[in-house]
Design a protein around this motif. Structure first.
Motif: not given
Ligand SMILES: [Zn+2]
Lengths: 206, 95
Positions: B4-9, B56-58, B60-62
């Protein structure tokens, strides 16, 4: 020689050589998907300087009447606005490049602005099967209970980095990929759309 | 596994790349002993249980993230922005 050089540097659509306007895929019935090639669209990344997000929020509200989009949100009305794309980063979109030309001056000292108009290829996906089509490749829940008009996702489709933002409840989506991936992305998109029948049309040029 | 990315869900873990242990802190290269640098570069604990690690959310939001994961069950207890974790650490140093 000079003639050949002039040809090499002629402006070229990101979709040239891949997309052909007209009806494709399933031939029976109405097309389930409409793909509009948005060659004329203007894009720019807006990256807030350290600690300047509040100043940027105040500025876009005062000057354009927009709310700086929260993570996962977009604010696009009449083809113009901001789409969140990463922490402290947004994608400014407009129908013409002239509309974004003032941004570097307007945001000077508050945010860095980088033109991406020729760096991404954008296609508008609409029609009755638009959501079903995208669900075949997007690992984000696009059901209206969790994704509606005004939402955006940065994700990957068929291993290709993509950003999509939903424009209305029809639903209509704009979808951007890095320009160098246009051919690979188009082959996924059209393969996935074929079962519904799809119509390709040219959006307004610049 | 989903993170669960804090920025993207919540996203499929294929959108992320694993870097490694988020608990190690680089010593000051100009003053640290070679033992301290060796420890920082090469030595890692291998806990059976909660582990803090960098992802690293490469796709998604990087963003770089600190994920707290149970190595026995893959249960994810917490996901934070690595930037926030680093800023909090510096604030802690100053205090
Ligand atoms: Zn993200």
């Amino acid at each position: 020689m000079s003639e050949a050089t002039a040809n090499v540097w002629a402006p070229r659509s990101a979709w040239a050589g891949y997309a052909k306007p007209g009806r494709h895929g399933r031939t029976q019935g109405d097309a389930g998907v409409r793909l509009t090639l948005r060659d004329g669209i203007a894009l720019a990344t807006v990256i807030a300087a350290d600690g300047q997000t509040d100043a940027l929020r105040a500025l876009v509200s005062e000057r354009y009447g927009w709310t700086l989009p929260e993570p996962g949100k977009s604010q696009v009305s009449r083809e113009r606005g901001l789409v969140w794309s990463a922490p402290g980063q947004w994608l400014a979109v407009a129908e013409t490049r002239d509309a974004l030309r003032e941004l570097p001056d307007v945001f000077r000292g508050i945010a860095a602005v980088t033109d991406q108009s020729d760096g991404r290829a954008v296609v508008r996906v609409s029609g009755p099967n638009a959501r079903t089509l995208l669900e075949k490749g997007v690992a984000v829940d696009l059901h209206p209970r969790s994704f509606q008009a005004g939402r955006t996702a940065v994700t990957s489709i068929s291993h290709i980095g993509a950003q999509l933002w939903q424009l209305d409840d029809a639903p209509t989506y704009d979808l951007a990929v890095a320009r160098s991936f246009t051919g690979s992305f188009w082959s996924w998109l059209t393969e996935a759309a074929a079962e519904f029948g799809y119509e390709v049309e040219q959006g307004s040029a610049h | 596994m989903r993170i669960r990315c804090p920025h993207c869900g919540e996203r499929d873990n294929g959108e992320f790349s694993y870097l490694g242990d988020a608990t190690v802190v680089r010593p000051d290269g100009m003053s640290a002993s070679s033992e301290a640098m060796h420890d920082y570069v090469y030595l890692r604990d291998n806990p059976a249980g909660l582990h803090r690690e960098l992802w690293y959310h490469g796709a998604g939001c990087r963003s770089w993230l600190v994920v707290t994961r149970d190595t026995r069950t893959h249960e994810i207890r917490d996901v934070s922005s690595a930037r926030d974790v680093a800023l909090a650490r510096h604030t802690g140093d100053a205090a």
